[in-house]
Design an enzyme around this catalytic site. Structure first.
Site, PDB file in Angstrom:
ATOM      1  N   ARG A  41       0.858  -1.185   0.000  1.00 33.38           N
ATOM      2  CA  ARG A  41       0.000   0.000   0.000  1.00 33.38           C
ATOM      3  C   ARG A  41       0.894   1.234   0.000  1.00 33.38           C
ATOM      4  O   ARG A  41       1.716   1.413   0.892  1.00 33.38           O
ATOM      5  CB  ARG A  41      -0.907  -0.003   1.239  1.00 33.38           C
ATOM      6  CG  ARG A  41      -1.920   1.122   1.247  1.00 33.38           C
ATOM      7  CD  ARG A  41      -2.912   0.969   2.391  1.00 33.38           C
ATOM      8  NE  ARG A  41      -2.303   1.207   3.696  1.00 33.38           N
ATOM      9  CZ  ARG A  41      -2.922   1.027   4.852  1.00 33.38           C
ATOM     10  NH1 ARG A  41      -4.153   0.555   4.869  1.00 33.38           N
ATOM     11  NH2 ARG A  41      -2.312   1.287   5.980  1.00 33.38           N
ATOM     12  N   SER A 110     -12.596  -4.616   1.634  1.00 33.68           N
ATOM     13  CA  SER A 110     -12.796  -4.084   2.981  1.00 33.68           C
ATOM     14  C   SER A 110     -14.281  -4.101   3.320  1.00 33.68           C
ATOM     15  O   SER A 110     -15.108  -3.688   2.508  1.00 33.68           O
ATOM     16  CB  SER A 110     -12.267  -2.647   3.078  1.00 33.68           C
ATOM     17  OG  SER A 110     -10.871  -2.594   2.873  1.00 33.68           O
ATOM     18  N   LYS A 139      -5.654   5.419   9.309  1.00 34.29           N
ATOM     19  CA  LYS A 139      -6.860   5.853   8.595  1.00 34.29           C
ATOM     20  C   LYS A 139      -7.792   6.522   9.597  1.00 34.29           C
ATOM     21  O   LYS A 139      -8.578   5.862  10.277  1.00 34.29           O
ATOM     22  CB  LYS A 139      -7.562   4.662   7.936  1.00 34.29           C
ATOM     23  CG  LYS A 139      -6.824   4.128   6.706  1.00 34.29           C
ATOM     24  CD  LYS A 139      -7.696   3.158   5.939  1.00 34.29           C
ATOM     25  CE  LYS A 139      -7.023   2.736   4.640  1.00 34.29           C
ATOM     26  NZ  LYS A 139      -7.901   1.837   3.847  1.00 34.29           N
TER      27      LYS A 139
END
Length: 211
Positions: A41, A110, A139
């Site tokens: 990521r 997700s 996040k």
């Protein structure tokens, strides 16, 4: 039908956790400790930078016989021959990704509640990434799911479930005890001073849940 990977210790990369260290070196230490799956990521990297780094990670993961998943980017996954992609709720829909990638790629989605989990199952996902289990520093906009919320998704899953969000060596057991097949870990591995030893500790706990 493609074989499912081992989701038990799922490393997710984040450059913000590296404390000046090289990503490739940190991932190597994690693999040496026993990480079973790696997701690349890189939210701020250019496509060219992602491609170059993903190629390096693919070669490294191959040497440990560990699959590499690419976050969001189907094009990068296909270009480097990664095992699959992981998609968030705001990314390309799973069904559309499946049309582009075919059946041989792993697609993770997700899911933050049972409804999203059910939709992912129906659209052809291979596994669910569910969180944030304990909250997360990576996040800020993700609501806390908690172990009870995770357990509710696991109970009705139909797919392998990976708990994510604030997972560390200290609370990894709680994620697995909730019924998850594994935990996706970011700073709980990459921000630690001794990455290999940290992963080895997690692997010892994971062995308690081996089927």
């Amino acid at each position: 039908m493609k074989a499912q990977p081992d989701y038990s210790i799922y490393l997710v990369t984040d450059d913000g956790c590296l404390q000046g260290r090289a990503l490739i070196d940190c991932v190597r230490e994690a693999l040496e400790g026993g990480v079973t799956l790696v997701q690349y990521r890189a939210k701020t990297a250019s496509s060219a930078e992602m491609y170059a780094e993903a190629l390096q990670l693919k070669a490294l993961c191959d040497s440990f016989n560990v699959p590499l998943i690419i976050n969001d980017r189907l094009d990068i996954a296909m270009a480097v021959g990664a095992a699959g992609v992981h998609l968030g709720q705001d990314d390309l829909p799973c069904a559309a990704a499946r049309k582009l990638l075919g059946e041989d790629y792993i697609i993770g989605v997700s899911a933050h509640n049972p409804a999203e989990a059910k939709a992912a199952l129906q659209s052809g996902a291979d596994y669910l990434g569910c969180g944030a289990v304990f909250g997360t520093a990576t996040k800020a906009d993700v609501k806390k799911l908690g172990t009870d919320g995770l357990a509710a998704i696991c109970k009705a899953k139909g797919l392998p479930v990976v708990g994510i969000g604030g997972v560390t060596a200290d609370n990894y057991r709680e994620v697995r005890a909730a019924g998850a097949d594994g935990a996706a870990i970011v700073s709980g591995i990459l921000a630690q001073p001794d990455i290999r030893t940290t992963v080895e500790a997690i692997a010892r706990i994971s062995s308690e849940f081996a089927k």
